[in-house]
Motif scaffolding. Structure first.
Motif, PDB file in Angstrom:
ATOM      1  N   GLU A 174       4.797 -13.130 -10.537  1.00  0.00           N
ATOM      2  CA  GLU A 174       6.259 -13.272 -10.539  1.00  0.00           C
ATOM      3  C   GLU A 174       6.811 -13.582  -9.084  1.00  0.00           C
ATOM      4  O   GLU A 174       7.933 -14.066  -8.692  1.00  0.00           O
ATOM      5  CB  GLU A 174       7.110 -12.398 -11.105  1.00  0.00           C
ATOM      6  CG  GLU A 174       6.874 -12.475 -12.681  1.00  0.00           C
ATOM      7  CD  GLU A 174       7.655 -11.293 -13.560  1.00  0.00           C
ATOM      8  OE1 GLU A 174       8.821 -11.546 -13.743  1.00  0.00           O
ATOM      9  OE2 GLU A 174       7.170 -10.257 -13.462  1.00  0.00           O
ATOM     10  N   THR A 175       5.921 -12.982  -8.063  1.00  0.00           N
ATOM     11  CA  THR A 175       6.550 -13.190  -6.721  1.00  0.00           C
ATOM     12  C   THR A 175       6.657 -14.638  -6.488  1.00  0.00           C
ATOM     13  O   THR A 175       5.653 -15.144  -6.629  1.00  0.00           O
ATOM     14  CB  THR A 175       5.388 -12.328  -5.736  1.00  0.00           C
ATOM     15  OG1 THR A 175       5.234 -11.056  -6.248  1.00  0.00           O
ATOM     16  CG2 THR A 175       5.992 -12.246  -4.221  1.00  0.00           C
ATOM     17  N   THR A 176       7.719 -15.071  -5.479  1.00  0.00           N
ATOM     18  CA  THR A 176       7.971 -16.254  -5.223  1.00  0.00           C
ATOM     19  C   THR A 176       7.840 -16.413  -3.600  1.00  0.00           C
ATOM     20  O   THR A 176       8.021 -15.747  -3.062  1.00  0.00           O
ATOM     21  CB  THR A 176       9.100 -16.543  -5.799  1.00  0.00           C
ATOM     22  OG1 THR A 176      10.148 -16.058  -5.267  1.00  0.00           O
ATOM     23  CG2 THR A 176       9.236 -17.034  -7.362  1.00  0.00           C
ATOM     24  N   THR A 178       9.218 -19.548  -1.666  1.00  0.00           N
ATOM     25  CA  THR A 178       9.990 -20.826  -1.805  1.00  0.00           C
ATOM     26  C   THR A 178      10.208 -21.793  -0.452  1.00  0.00           C
ATOM     27  O   THR A 178      10.537 -21.115   0.521  1.00  0.00           O
ATOM     28  CB  THR A 178      11.376 -20.635  -2.380  1.00  0.00           C
ATOM     29  OG1 THR A 178      11.230 -19.789  -3.637  1.00  0.00           O
ATOM     30  CG2 THR A 178      12.328 -21.603  -2.751  1.00  0.00           C
ATOM     31  N   THR A 190      10.706 -10.716  -4.267  1.00  0.00           N
ATOM     32  CA  THR A 190      10.258 -10.001  -5.465  1.00  0.00           C
ATOM     33  C   THR A 190      11.383 -10.084  -6.561  1.00  0.00           C
ATOM     34  O   THR A 190      12.565  -9.525  -6.431  1.00  0.00           O
ATOM     35  CB  THR A 190       9.991  -8.694  -5.423  1.00  0.00           C
ATOM     36  OG1 THR A 190       9.087  -8.564  -4.183  1.00  0.00           O
ATOM     37  CG2 THR A 190       9.520  -7.804  -6.366  1.00  0.00           C
ATOM     38  N   ALA A 214       1.553 -15.616  -4.257  1.00  0.00           N
ATOM     39  CA  ALA A 214       2.769 -15.650  -4.731  1.00  0.00           C
ATOM     40  C   ALA A 214       3.050 -17.197  -5.414  1.00  0.00           C
ATOM     41  O   ALA A 214       2.208 -18.055  -4.912  1.00  0.00           O
ATOM     42  CB  ALA A 214       3.744 -15.628  -3.459  1.00  0.00           C
ATOM     43  N   GLN A 215       3.918 -17.239  -6.242  1.00  0.00           N
ATOM     44  CA  GLN A 215       4.061 -18.871  -6.659  1.00  0.00           C
ATOM     45  C   GLN A 215       4.862 -19.473  -5.796  1.00  0.00           C
ATOM     46  O   GLN A 215       5.873 -19.024  -5.325  1.00  0.00           O
ATOM     47  CB  GLN A 215       4.996 -18.477  -7.949  1.00  0.00           C
ATOM     48  CG  GLN A 215       4.471 -17.682  -9.139  1.00  0.00           C
ATOM     49  CD  GLN A 215       3.315 -18.311 -10.127  1.00  0.00           C
ATOM     50  OE1 GLN A 215       3.132 -19.560  -9.793  1.00  0.00           O
ATOM     51  NE2 GLN A 215       2.759 -17.482 -10.759  1.00  0.00           N
ATOM     52  N   TYR A 217       7.016 -22.502  -4.420  1.00  0.00           N
ATOM     53  CA  TYR A 217       8.036 -23.543  -4.841  1.00  0.00           C
ATOM     54  C   TYR A 217       8.182 -24.391  -3.718  1.00  0.00           C
ATOM     55  O   TYR A 217       8.656 -23.964  -2.671  1.00  0.00           O
ATOM     56  CB  TYR A 217       9.258 -22.784  -5.408  1.00  0.00           C
ATOM     57  CG  TYR A 217       8.997 -22.183  -6.858  1.00  0.00           C
ATOM     58  CD1 TYR A 217       9.369 -22.810  -7.698  1.00  0.00           C
ATOM     59  CD2 TYR A 217       8.696 -20.989  -6.777  1.00  0.00           C
ATOM     60  CE1 TYR A 217       9.341 -22.252  -9.290  1.00  0.00           C
ATOM     61  CE2 TYR A 217       8.486 -20.504  -8.002  1.00  0.00           C
ATOM     62  CZ  TYR A 217       8.936 -21.124  -9.155  1.00  0.00           C
ATOM     63  OH  TYR A 217       8.844 -20.533 -10.531  1.00  0.00           O
ATOM     64  N   SER A 222       7.424 -26.170  -8.999  1.00  0.00           N
ATOM     65  CA  SER A 222       6.720 -25.156  -9.089  1.00  0.00           C
ATOM     66  C   SER A 222       5.141 -25.453  -8.886  1.00  0.00           C
ATOM     67  O   SER A 222       4.792 -26.477  -9.477  1.00  0.00           O
ATOM     68  CB  SER A 222       6.861 -24.172 -10.190  1.00  0.00           C
ATOM     69  OG  SER A 222       5.629 -23.234 -10.640  1.00  0.00           O
TER      70      SER A 222
END
Ligand SMILES: CCCCCCCCCCCCCCCCCCCCCCC/C=C/C(=O)SCCNC(=O)CCNC(=O)[C@H](O)C(C)(C)COP(=O)(O)OP(=O)(O)OC[C@H]1O[C@@H](n2cnc3c(N)ncnc32)[C@H](O)[C@@H]1OP(=O)(O)O
Ligand SMILES: Cc1cc2nc3c(=O)[nH]c(=O)nc-3n(C[C@H](O)[C@H](O)[C@H](O)COP(=O)(O)OP(=O)(O)OC[C@H]3O[C@@H](n4cnc5c(N)ncnc54)[C@H](O)[C@@H]3O)c2cc1C
Length: 664
Positions: A174-176, A178, A190, A214-215, A217, A222
Motif C-alpha cells: 500500500e505504500t505509494t 506518486t 503511508t 512502493a506502488q 503512480y 498506477s
C-alpha cells in the motif's frame, strides 16, 4: 592473499588433526575411517584452494584480538547482544582484505560466521540485500556512486518491502510513490496503518537509507510495485522530517538485528532516486515499462539463491555437532547395553540414532554443492538480463530458486530440530548451539518468500509445462525435460547395492511426472466448474506436493551426478552410499506417492527399508570422518557439544560457570 603451503602440507596438517588430548572414542572413530579426510574435504569444497582459503580466513580471525569475545555471547541481554554484534561487524568490515568480497557463497558467509557467529546483525541487510539491490537495479552509468557509497559504508541501507498488512502479496502493498512532475520528485506516503513497513532488518536503529518497495503512480495511473532509494536519517542519525522509524522488539531469534518499522508522511525524494535500470519515469512523468514485468523482483531471486547455500551449511554444522557428540556419549542406563553384560555403548551405535543423524548429514551435502553451479547459472542469467538479450531463463530461475529455497529451508529447520533431539538434554542447552541454529534457520522458512507461497510459484511453472506437454508442443526448460518423457508403469528400484543411479532417477522422475499430471488433470477438471483462482485454491495442497517432489527429484539427480565427479575412489564409494541413503530415505518418507497404482511393489518397498538399515550400518564407521569432511573449525561451530576434540563434559562445566547467576 598468497597461498603459503602446498596440498601435501595441507594433507599433513589434516592428518595431524588427531591430538593427544582428544577424547579416545572420537580418536578411534577418526582412525577407523575408510577414506582420506583431506581428499574428501577437497571433494566437498571442490578443490584444495577453497579448503586452504577456509584455513587462511580462520587464522586471520583467530589472530585478530578485536574479534575476541570477552563475555560469552550466550550470557548477554538484547542491548548487549546488539552492542557486541555491532562492534564485531565494524571490525569485520574494517578488515575486508581478509576475504574475496565478491564471493558471497563461500568466503563472505564464512568470514561472518567466524567473526560474529550465527546472528543477523545491524549490517546483514546492508550486505545481504541493499548492496545486491543497488547492483541489480541501478543503471550501469549511475551505479558507481551509490555502490561506492554503500560499499564504503558512507550510507547504510536496508530493504523495506514488507508491510504490516501485506508481505507475500507484493501486488497489494500500500505504500505509494506518486510522481510530481512540477517538482520532479516522488512523494512517498503511508496512506493507512496497514501500509507501515514492518520487519526490515537493520531499520530500527542502524540504517540511514532504504530500498523501499512502493506502488508507483505517475500521470494519474498506477504502475505496480517499484523500488526507490530513500534517505531515512540525517547526518546526526536522527529520522528526517516525514519519517517515523523504530525497532519492532524481540523475536524468536536474530535478536542482534534491529528489525524495524517505518512510516512515511508525504516524504519527498528526487526523481533520480527511483531504481531505473529496467523501468523508468521520465521527467515529464512518462512511464517506460521494463522488458520483463518481474525484473523488479530480481534482488529477491538472488538472495534466495544465497540463502540456499547459507542454510545448508547450518544443517551441515548441526550434523557435525550431533555426530561428534554421539561418538563420545555413552548411554547411561542398563537398557542402553546392546548385548547385556557387555557394558555401555556409544549412542552412535544405536540404529535409531544413526537414523536420526545420517540422513540429515546426507541432506546437507547435495544442496550445498549444487549451489555452486546455481551461482554460475544466476551469474549467467543476470548477464543475459543485463544485456537485455534474453529473458527466457527468468521463469526457470525463479521457479528453481523459489523451490529450492522452500524445500531446503524447511528440511534444514526440521533437520536441526531432529539433530537437537538426538543429543538428549544437552541438545536443549544453548551450549549445544542448536537453539541458535534453529532460531536462525527457521526464519528462512518465512523471509524472502513464505515457503508455501514459494512452492505455489513452482507449481505455476509445473502446470504451465504440463499444459505445454499435453498440447504436444512443449518448450522445455532443462529442469523440466523429464516431464515430457513417456510414462513408466513399474519401478526399477532394488537392493541399494545393485540398483544403478539411472534406476533411482527413473523412479523419482516417473513418480514426480505422475504427480504433476494428476494434479494438472484435477486442476483442469475443477476449472470447468469454478473460476481459475478458486480451482487453484481447491487443489493447492496437491500443487504443493507436486512442487516439493519436483524439487526433491532435482536434488537427488544432482547429488548422484556430483558424486560421479569425485576422483578419489574411497571418497566416492562413501559419498555414493550417502547419496543412495538420501534417495532411499526420501522414497521411504514418500512411500504413498511411490506405491500408488502399484508403481513400487511391496517387495521393492521392503528392499528400500532394508537398504536403509544396511546403509546406516555401512556408513556408521565413517560417520565422524564424514562430519570432519565439512572442515568446520570450533570457532565456526560455536558448540560445546560439537568440539572437535570431543572433550565435552569439562567444556560444559566451564561454559556454565560463565553464567551471571554463578558470579555471586
Ligand atoms: C563490498 C562488499 C563487501 C561484502 C563483505 C561482506 C561481509 C559481510 C558478509 C555478508 C554475507 C552474505 C551472506 C549471505 C547469506 C544469505 C543470507 C541472507 C540473509 C538476509 C536476511 C534476509 C532478510 C529478509 C528479507 C526479506 O524477507 S525481504 C521481503 C521478501 N518478500 C518476498 O519474498 C515476497 C514474496 N512474494 C513474491 O515474491 C511475489 O509476490 C510472488 C512471487 C509470490 C507473486 O508474484 P506476483 O505478485 O507478481 O503475482 P503472480 O503470482 O500473479 O505472478 C505473476 C507472474 O510472475 C511470475 N513471477 C513472480 N515473481 C517472479 C520473479 N521474481 N521472477 C520471475 N517471474 C516471477 C510468476 O511466477 C507469474 O508467472 P506466470 O504468470 O507465468 O505463472
Ligand atoms: C526474520 C525475518 C526477517 C525479515 N526481514 C525482512 C526485511 O529485511 N525486509 C522485508 O521487507 N521483510 C522482511 N521480513 C518479512 C518477510 O519477508 C515476510 O514475513 C514474508 O515475506 C511473509 O510475508 P507475511 O509475513 O506477510 O506472511 P503472510 O503472507 O501473511 O503468510 C501467512 C500465511 O498465509 C499463507 N499465504 C499467504 N499468501 C498465500 C497464498 N497466495 N496462497 C496460499 N497461502 C498463502 C502463508 O503460506 C502463511 O501460511 C522478514 C521476516 C522475518 C521473519
Amino acid at each position: 592473499m598468497e597461498r603459503d603451503s602446498s596440498p601435501s602440507d595441507q594433507f599433513h596438517r589434516y592428518k595431524n588433526l588427531i591430538q593427544n588430548g582428544d577424547n579416545p572414542d572420537i580418536t578411534k572413530e577418526r582412525q577407523g575411517a575408510s577414506f582420506n579426510l583431506y581428499n574428501m574435504q577437497c571433494f566437498v569444497y571442490e578443490n584444495d584452494h577453497k579448503l586452504q582459503r577456509r584455513q587462511e580466513i580462520l587464522e586471520f580471525v583467530e589472530s585478530h584480538r578485536e574479534f575476541d569475545d570477552p563475555v560469552h555471547p550466550h550470557f548477554l541481554n538484547r542491548d548487549e547482544q546488539i552492542d557486541r554484534a555491532t562492534r564485531k561487524c565494524l571490525a569485520m568490515v574494517d578488515n575486508l582484505d581478509a576475504i574475496d568480497v565478491t564471493d558471497y557463497f563461500d568466503e563472505a558467509p564464512l568470514y561472518q560466521l567466524l567473526t560474529i557467529g550465527r546472528e543477523l546483525h545491524c549490517l546483514s541487510l546492508h550486505y545481504g540485500m541493499f548492496l545486491p539491490t543497488i547492483q541489480v537495479h541501478t543503471e550501469k552509468s549511475l551505479i558507481l556512486g551509490p555502490f561506492q557509497m554503500a560499499a564504503s559504508k558512507a550510507i547504510l541501507g536496508t530493504f523495506a518491502q514488507t508491510e504490516l498488512g501485506h508481505g507475500s502479496n507484493l501486488s497489494k502493498l500500500e505504500t505509494t510513490a506518486t510522481y510530481d512532475a512540477t517538482t520532479k520528485e516522488f512523494v512517498i506516503h503511508t496512506p493507512t496503518m496497514s501500509a507501515g513497513k514492518w520487519w526490515p532488518g537493520g531499520l530500527g536503529k542502524s540504517a540511514n537509507y532504504a530500498a523501499v518497495m512502493a506502488q508507483l503512480y505517475t500521470s494519474g495511473e498506477s504502475k505496480g510495485p517499484h523500488l526507490f532509494m530513500v534517505q531515512l536519517r540525517d547526518n546526526a542519525h536522527a529520522p528526517l522530517p516525514g519519517v517515523t522509524v523504530g525497532d519492532i522488539g524481540p523475536k524468536l531469534g536474530n535478536n542482534a538485528n534491529d528489525n524495524g518499522f517505518l512510516i512515511f508522511d508525504h516524504y519527498r525524494i528526487p526523481r533520480r532516486n527511483m531504481f531505473m535500470k529496467y523501468s523508468k519515469v521520465e521527467a515529464d512523468g512518462t512511464y517506460i515499462p521494463p522488458p520483463h514485468a518481474k525484473l523488479g523482483f530480481g534482488a529477491m531471486v538472488l538472495v534466495r539463491l544465497l540463502m540456499i547455500r547459507d542454510q545448508t551449511c547450518q544443517l551441515g554444522a548441526a550434523a557435525v555437532i550431533a555426530i561428534r557428540y554421539s561418538a563420545v556419549r555413552h548411554s547411561a542406563v542398563r537398557q542402553g547395553e546392546i548385548n547385556e553384560g557387555e557394558g555401555e555403548v556409544q549412542i552412535l551405535d544405536y540404529r535409531t540414532q544413526q537414523y536420526r543423524l545420517l540422513p540429515q548429514l546426507a541432506r546437507s551435502f547435495p544442496s550445498s554443492q549444487r549451489m555452486r553451479s546455481r551461482n554460475s547459472t544466476s551469474k549467467y542469467v543476470t548477464k543475459q538480463i543485463n544485456n537485455n538479450a534474453n529473458m527466457e531463463l527468468l521463469p526457470e530461475l525463479h521457479a528453481l530458486s523459489s523451490g529450492l529455497k522452500a524445500v531446503i529451508t524447511w528440511e534444514v529447520a526440521q533437520g536441526i530440530e531432529q539433530l537437537r533431539l538426538s543429543c538428549g538434554g544437552h541438545g536443549y542447552s544453548r551450549a549445544s548451539a542448536f537453539p541458535d541454529m534453529y532460531a536462525y534457520a527457521v526464519g528462512g522458512c518465512t523471509y524472502e518468500g513464505e515457503n508455501i507461497v514459494m512452492l505455489l510459484q513452482v507449481a505455476r511453472f509445473l502446470m504451465m509445462i504440463a499444459k505445454e506437454v499435453r498440447s504436444g508442443n512443449p518448450k522445455l526448460a532443462e529442469i523440466a525435460e523429464y516431464i515430457a518423457k513417456p510414462d513408466a508403469v513399474t519401478a526399477r528400484i532394488s537392493s541399494w547395492k545393485t540398483c544403478s543411479d539411472e534406476d533411482i532417477i527413473h523412479d523419482f522422475e516417473a513418480v514426480t511426472r505422475k504427480l504433476i499430471f494428476a494434479t494438472f488433470d484435477r486442476l483442469t477438471t475443477l476449472e470447468r466448474t469454478m473460476k481459475k483462482k478458486e480451482a487453484w485454491n481447491a487443489c493447492s495442497i496437491d500443487l504443493c506436493k507436486a512442487a516439493r517432489m519436483h524439487v526433491k527429484t532435482y536434488l537427488v539427480k544432482n547429488f548422484l551426478a556430483r558424486v560421479r565427479t569425485c576422483e578419489d575412489p574411497a571418497s566416492r564409494t562413501v559419498m555414493h552410499t550417502l547419496a543412495k541413503l538420501y534417495a532411499f530415505d526420501l522414497i521411504s518418507g514418500g512411500g504413498g506417492h511411490f506405491m500408488k497404482g502399484g508403481f513400487l511393489s511391496e517387495k521393492q518397498f521392503n528392499e528400500v527399508q532394508l537398504g536403509i538399515y544396511e546403509m546406516l550400518a555401512a556408513i556408521r564407521p565413517d560417520s565422524v570422518a564424514l562430519a570432519d569432511s565439512w572442515a568446520i573449525s570450533d570457532l565456526e561451530l560455536r558448540s560445546v557439544l560439537g568440539r572437535r576434540d570431543g572433550n565435552v563434559y569439562p567444556a560444559l562445566l566451564e561454559w556454565a560457570q560463565q553464567s551471571p547467576l554463578n558470579q555471586n
